[in-house]
Write a protein that holds these residues in place. Sequence first.
Motif, short mmCIF file in Angstrom:
data_model
loop_
_atom_site.label_atom_id
_atom_site.label_comp_id
_atom_site.label_asym_id
_atom_site.label_seq_id
_atom_site.Cartn_x
_atom_site.Cartn_y
_atom_site.Cartn_z
N ALA A 105 14.48 -0.90 15.09
CA ALA A 105 14.76 -1.81 14.50
C ALA A 105 13.63 -2.25 13.40
N MET A 106 12.29 -1.62 13.83
CA MET A 106 11.11 -1.70 12.77
C MET A 106 11.44 -0.81 11.77
N LYS A 107 11.98 0.24 11.79
CA LYS A 107 12.16 1.05 10.54
C LYS A 107 13.33 0.31 9.81
N ALA A 108 14.24 -0.29 10.41
CA ALA A 108 15.27 -0.94 9.52
C ALA A 108 14.80 -2.27 8.60
N GLY A 109 13.69 -2.89 9.37
CA GLY A 109 13.23 -4.01 8.89
C GLY A 109 12.28 -3.44 7.58
N ALA A 110 11.52 -2.25 7.99
CA ALA A 110 10.69 -1.80 6.70
C ALA A 110 11.68 -1.26 5.61
N THR A 111 12.74 -0.76 5.94
CA THR A 111 13.65 -0.45 4.81
C THR A 111 14.11 -1.56 4.00
N LYS A 112 14.48 -2.43 4.59
CA LYS A 112 14.89 -3.78 3.93
C LYS A 112 13.70 -4.29 3.06
N VAL A 113 12.57 -4.41 3.57
CA VAL A 113 11.43 -4.75 2.62
C VAL A 113 11.26 -3.79 1.59
N ARG A 114 11.10 -2.52 1.85
CA ARG A 114 11.07 -1.44 0.61
C ARG A 114 12.29 -1.65 -0.27
N LEU A 115 13.47 -1.92 0.07
CA LEU A 115 14.42 -2.22 -1.07
C LEU A 115 14.45 -3.67 -1.91
N LEU A 116 13.43 -4.43 -1.52
CA LEU A 116 13.22 -5.56 -2.11
C LEU A 116 12.67 -5.19 -3.66
N ASP A 117 11.79 -3.94 -3.68
CA ASP A 117 11.40 -3.64 -4.82
C ASP A 117 12.26 -2.50 -5.58
N SER A 118 13.61 -2.44 -5.13
CA SER A 118 14.35 -1.49 -5.86
C SER A 118 14.73 -1.94 -7.37
N GLU A 119 14.89 -0.82 -7.95
CA GLU A 119 15.06 -0.90 -9.38
C GLU A 119 16.51 -1.55 -9.88
N ASN A 120 17.43 -1.08 -8.73
CA ASN A 120 18.75 -1.60 -8.86
C ASN A 120 18.62 -3.05 -8.62
#
Length: 147
Positions: free
Chosen positions: A79-94
């Motif tokens: 769940a920690m990894k999934a949360g980090a992935t969601k936060v990282r996706l906030l800065d997505s170019e898409n």
Amino acid sequence: MTRNIPVPTASTEKPERPKPISKKVRTGIDLMVSGDAKDITAAAKRVGLSREHLSRELRKPHIAQVMRDKTLANLSINAMKAGATKVRLLDSENGMVADRASTFVLGVAGIAPTPQPSVSVNVNIRAGYVIDLTEPNDGEPMKIISP
């Protein structure tokens, strides 16, 4: 002559020993929890058991509890990894990816837009034929009413 028979109390009772689980079954569970084996057949093959035997073992309550505990531990770690992935996706170019990630993160934080009321339109349109099946009066034939 009366005998005093000792009644077991909580302090004198031995704790119930957990039922043993074979090393092969434990390894099979670990393979499935980690995703290294996609199903019981693959896990059984890797540990050297028949699919039927492993399946029977996994249905035993004490083994099912071990599977549940290991799965919950694995999910809480990931769940920690999934949360980090969601936060990282906030800065997505898409833009769509960033929008969905931000909506998810805000939803988890309890911030969400109010749902839009749905509009329901009832346009009383009938298609086809209507057949009147009521009892005819005085020898009247059944009616077929066209639209």
